[in-house]
Design a protein around this motif. Sequence first.
Motif, PDB file in Angstrom:
ATOM      1  N   CYS A 190       0.806  -1.228   0.000  1.00  0.00           N
ATOM      2  CA  CYS A 190       0.000   0.000   0.000  1.00  0.00           C
ATOM      3  C   CYS A 190       0.841   1.281   0.000  1.00  0.00           C
ATOM      4  CB  CYS A 190      -0.982   0.004   1.174  1.00  0.00           C
ATOM      5  SG  CYS A 190      -0.216   0.111   2.796  1.00  0.00           S
ATOM      6  N   MET A 191       2.023   1.245   0.604  1.00  0.00           N
ATOM      7  CA  MET A 191       2.841   2.451   0.657  1.00  0.00           C
ATOM      8  C   MET A 191       3.423   2.802  -0.709  1.00  0.00           C
ATOM      9  SD  MET A 191       2.570   3.517   3.736  1.00  0.00           S
ATOM     10  CE  MET A 191       3.885   4.701   3.977  1.00  0.00           C
ATOM     11  N   ASP A 192       3.507   1.826  -1.591  1.00  0.00           N
ATOM     12  CA  ASP A 192       4.116   2.036  -2.912  1.00  0.00           C
ATOM     13  C   ASP A 192       3.089   2.198  -4.024  1.00  0.00           C
ATOM     14  OD1 ASP A 192       6.762   1.742  -1.868  1.00  0.00           O
ATOM     15  OD2 ASP A 192       6.426  -0.425  -1.786  1.00  0.00           O
ATOM     16  N   ILE A 193       1.815   2.242  -3.661  1.00  0.00           N
ATOM     17  CA  ILE A 193       0.734   2.400  -4.639  1.00  0.00           C
ATOM     18  C   ILE A 193       0.042   3.736  -4.384  1.00  0.00           C
ATOM     19  CG2 ILE A 193      -1.474   1.461  -5.431  1.00  0.00           C
ATOM     20  CD1 ILE A 193      -0.484  -1.297  -4.580  1.00  0.00           C
ATOM     21  N   PRO A 194      -0.253   4.509  -5.443  1.00  0.00           N
ATOM     22  CA  PRO A 194      -0.920   5.802  -5.246  1.00  0.00           C
ATOM     23  C   PRO A 194      -2.235   5.654  -4.474  1.00  0.00           C
ATOM     24  CG  PRO A 194      -0.154   5.604  -7.508  1.00  0.00           C
ATOM     25  CD  PRO A 194       0.042   4.260  -6.868  1.00  0.00           C
ATOM     26  N   PHE A 195      -2.390   6.483  -3.442  1.00  0.00           N
ATOM     27  CA  PHE A 195      -3.608   6.479  -2.625  1.00  0.00           C
ATOM     28  C   PHE A 195      -4.487   7.646  -3.058  1.00  0.00           C
ATOM     29  CE2 PHE A 195      -5.749   8.102   1.272  1.00  0.00           C
ATOM     30  CZ  PHE A 195      -6.649   7.064   1.428  1.00  0.00           C
ATOM     31  N   ASN A 196      -5.786   7.402  -3.173  1.00  0.00           N
ATOM     32  CA  ASN A 196      -6.744   8.420  -3.582  1.00  0.00           C
ATOM     33  C   ASN A 196      -7.795   8.565  -2.488  1.00  0.00           C
ATOM     34  OD1 ASN A 196      -8.850   9.919  -4.754  1.00  0.00           O
ATOM     35  ND2 ASN A 196      -8.376   9.172  -6.810  1.00  0.00           N
ATOM     36  N   ALA A 197      -7.762   9.670  -1.754  1.00  0.00           N
ATOM     37  CA  ALA A 197      -8.674   9.876  -0.634  1.00  0.00           C
ATOM     38  C   ALA A 197     -10.129   9.936  -1.079  1.00  0.00           C
ATOM     39  CB  ALA A 197      -8.300  11.150   0.118  1.00  0.00           C
ATOM     40  N   LEU A 198     -10.392  10.442  -2.282  1.00  0.00           N
ATOM     41  CA  LEU A 198     -11.771  10.525  -2.773  1.00  0.00           C
ATOM     42  C   LEU A 198     -12.361   9.135  -2.997  1.00  0.00           C
ATOM     43  CD1 LEU A 198     -11.548  13.498  -5.297  1.00  0.00           C
ATOM     44  CD2 LEU A 198     -12.839  13.450  -3.159  1.00  0.00           C
ATOM     45  N   LYS A 199     -11.578   8.235  -3.578  1.00  0.00           N
ATOM     46  CA  LYS A 199     -12.050   6.871  -3.782  1.00  0.00           C
ATOM     47  C   LYS A 199     -12.174   6.138  -2.444  1.00  0.00           C
ATOM     48  CE  LYS A 199     -10.390   6.234  -8.519  1.00  0.00           C
ATOM     49  NZ  LYS A 199      -9.512   5.437  -9.418  1.00  0.00           N
ATOM     50  N   TYR A 200     -11.245   6.435  -1.542  1.00  0.00           N
ATOM     51  CA  TYR A 200     -11.289   5.816  -0.217  1.00  0.00           C
ATOM     52  C   TYR A 200     -12.568   6.202   0.516  1.00  0.00           C
ATOM     53  CZ  TYR A 200     -10.098   4.938   4.691  1.00  0.00           C
ATOM     54  OH  TYR A 200     -10.113   4.521   5.994  1.00  0.00           O
ATOM     55  N   CYS A 277      11.681  11.382  -6.046  1.00  0.00           N
ATOM     56  CA  CYS A 277      10.246  11.278  -5.762  1.00  0.00           C
ATOM     57  C   CYS A 277       9.885   9.856  -5.343  1.00  0.00           C
ATOM     58  CB  CYS A 277       9.427  11.675  -6.987  1.00  0.00           C
ATOM     59  SG  CYS A 277       9.395  13.445  -7.329  1.00  0.00           S
ATOM     60  N   SER A 278      10.480   8.875  -6.013  1.00  0.00           N
ATOM     61  CA  SER A 278      10.204   7.476  -5.697  1.00  0.00           C
ATOM     62  C   SER A 278      10.577   7.153  -4.248  1.00  0.00           C
ATOM     63  CB  SER A 278      10.974   6.574  -6.659  1.00  0.00           C
ATOM     64  OG  SER A 278      10.734   5.217  -6.382  1.00  0.00           O
ATOM     65  N   LYS A 279      11.697   7.699  -3.775  1.00  0.00           N
ATOM     66  CA  LYS A 279      12.125   7.467  -2.395  1.00  0.00           C
ATOM     67  C   LYS A 279      11.185   8.134  -1.390  1.00  0.00           C
ATOM     68  CE  LYS A 279      17.047   6.955  -3.471  1.00  0.00           C
ATOM     69  NZ  LYS A 279      18.411   7.525  -3.302  1.00  0.00           N
ATOM     70  N   LEU A 280      10.580   9.233  -1.810  1.00  0.00           N
ATOM     71  CA  LEU A 280       9.657   9.968  -0.934  1.00  0.00           C
ATOM     72  C   LEU A 280       8.229   9.447  -1.017  1.00  0.00           C
ATOM     73  CD1 LEU A 280      10.875  13.620  -1.610  1.00  0.00           C
ATOM     74  CD2 LEU A 280      11.193  12.330   0.500  1.00  0.00           C
ATOM     75  N   GLY A 281       7.958   8.582  -1.999  1.00  0.00           N
ATOM     76  CA  GLY A 281       6.597   8.097  -2.187  1.00  0.00           C
ATOM     77  C   GLY A 281       5.731   9.068  -2.955  1.00  0.00           C
ATOM     78  N   ILE A 282       6.360  10.030  -3.656  1.00  0.00           N
ATOM     79  CA  ILE A 282       5.626  10.991  -4.478  1.00  0.00           C
ATOM     80  C   ILE A 282       5.499  10.419  -5.886  1.00  0.00           C
ATOM     81  CG2 ILE A 282       5.671  13.302  -5.490  1.00  0.00           C
ATOM     82  CD1 ILE A 282       7.282  14.224  -3.076  1.00  0.00           C
TER      83      ILE A 282
END
Length: 388
Positions: A190-200, A277-282
């Motif tokens: 989950c930390m490496d997959i884009p999270f979308n608060a609207l879908k959540y 960005c990848s290291k930051l999770g962006i």
Amino acid sequence: MSMKDIYNANSLFDGYMKSRQGVEWKEGVQSYEANLLLNLLHMQSNLKNGCYKPKPMTEFKLQERGHTRLIKAQHIADRVVQRSLNDNVLIPKVRPKLIYDNGASLKDKGLEFARRRFEIHLRNAYREYGYSAYILLMDFTKYYDNVRHRQALEMFSKVLDADELAFVAGCFKEFEVDVSYMSDEEYKKCMDIPFNALKYDEIPRKKRTGQKTMRKSLGIGNQSAQVTGIYYPHRIDNYCKTVRGLRYYGRYMDDTYIITSSKEELKEIYTHIKAMCSKLGIFVNEDKTHIRKIFGWLTWLKINYKLKPTGGLIRKVHSSSFRRERRKLKKFHRLCREGKMSFSHVIHCYKSWRGSYSKYDSGIKLKKMDEYFYKLFYGGKQNGRTEN
């Protein structure tokens, strides 16, 4: 600066006076102010004794700059604490670490500052590089939704004392996401997959049992989250400005631009930025990120720019801004008829919107918007003026 500066009585009072601006009319704010000194004394005692616990946030959706955002609004008492924390600890300690051309949410800066710096950089790059100048326009996908708490706290640990850091970590707990609905395999990734608060937000509450939590995401509407959003990619800023010596670089939250004389150099820089960005999770939005010559129309923060051969700039307001304003005026008209909004407030809102764009080269569209306003509220008769 220390925790004492947060719960100092004067700091809390100043925090309240700033937090109430623009929302004095709300019932919750008025109730809090009715017993202001007692409320502040109670808050001060809780902060001193380590008993402070924020109240549950109110969630709602907001249309802003063409995007639907999930806002997490705090109770006025918690906003007072957040304001005191920001003004007395976070901003004084974080600001010296930020580059000048990071223009968001800081005193004496903001949206107009970022646009003005972009215009200066565009003109200066043209004078220096001429027709060989290239620009990288970069955008992050669901930026606030994917800020990792652990890494953000590691960054804050470089500038905050232990007690201040512990307090900020406690604030971050509000933003932890209940992902109990995920399988064990999904949870690992989950930390490496884009999270979308609207879908959540569409996931049924009964599936959020508290068994699994994800420590990323920040709630827009919380002030410490805004400061975190400014500070989180500061290593990328420093890499571009200090390591690479890029003069024509700027960032406004998740929008970034770089201007150089070489397309190959921009591609190399972009590769390095993506790795950071990848290291930051962006997550970089590839669809909105591109490299091109500076001539032709460029869009930055909802303004369209075009360089003239003489070095002058044509600046036009993006058409989406006018579409949003028309929709807003329709809603205002309905609220006015229902008696839920005063006409004087409508005029104030429209003047404010119009004034912010009157300095750009969109006079014809503004005139058409005026005509639409008069048609909607006056039946087409211009018996008032909205020009500034």
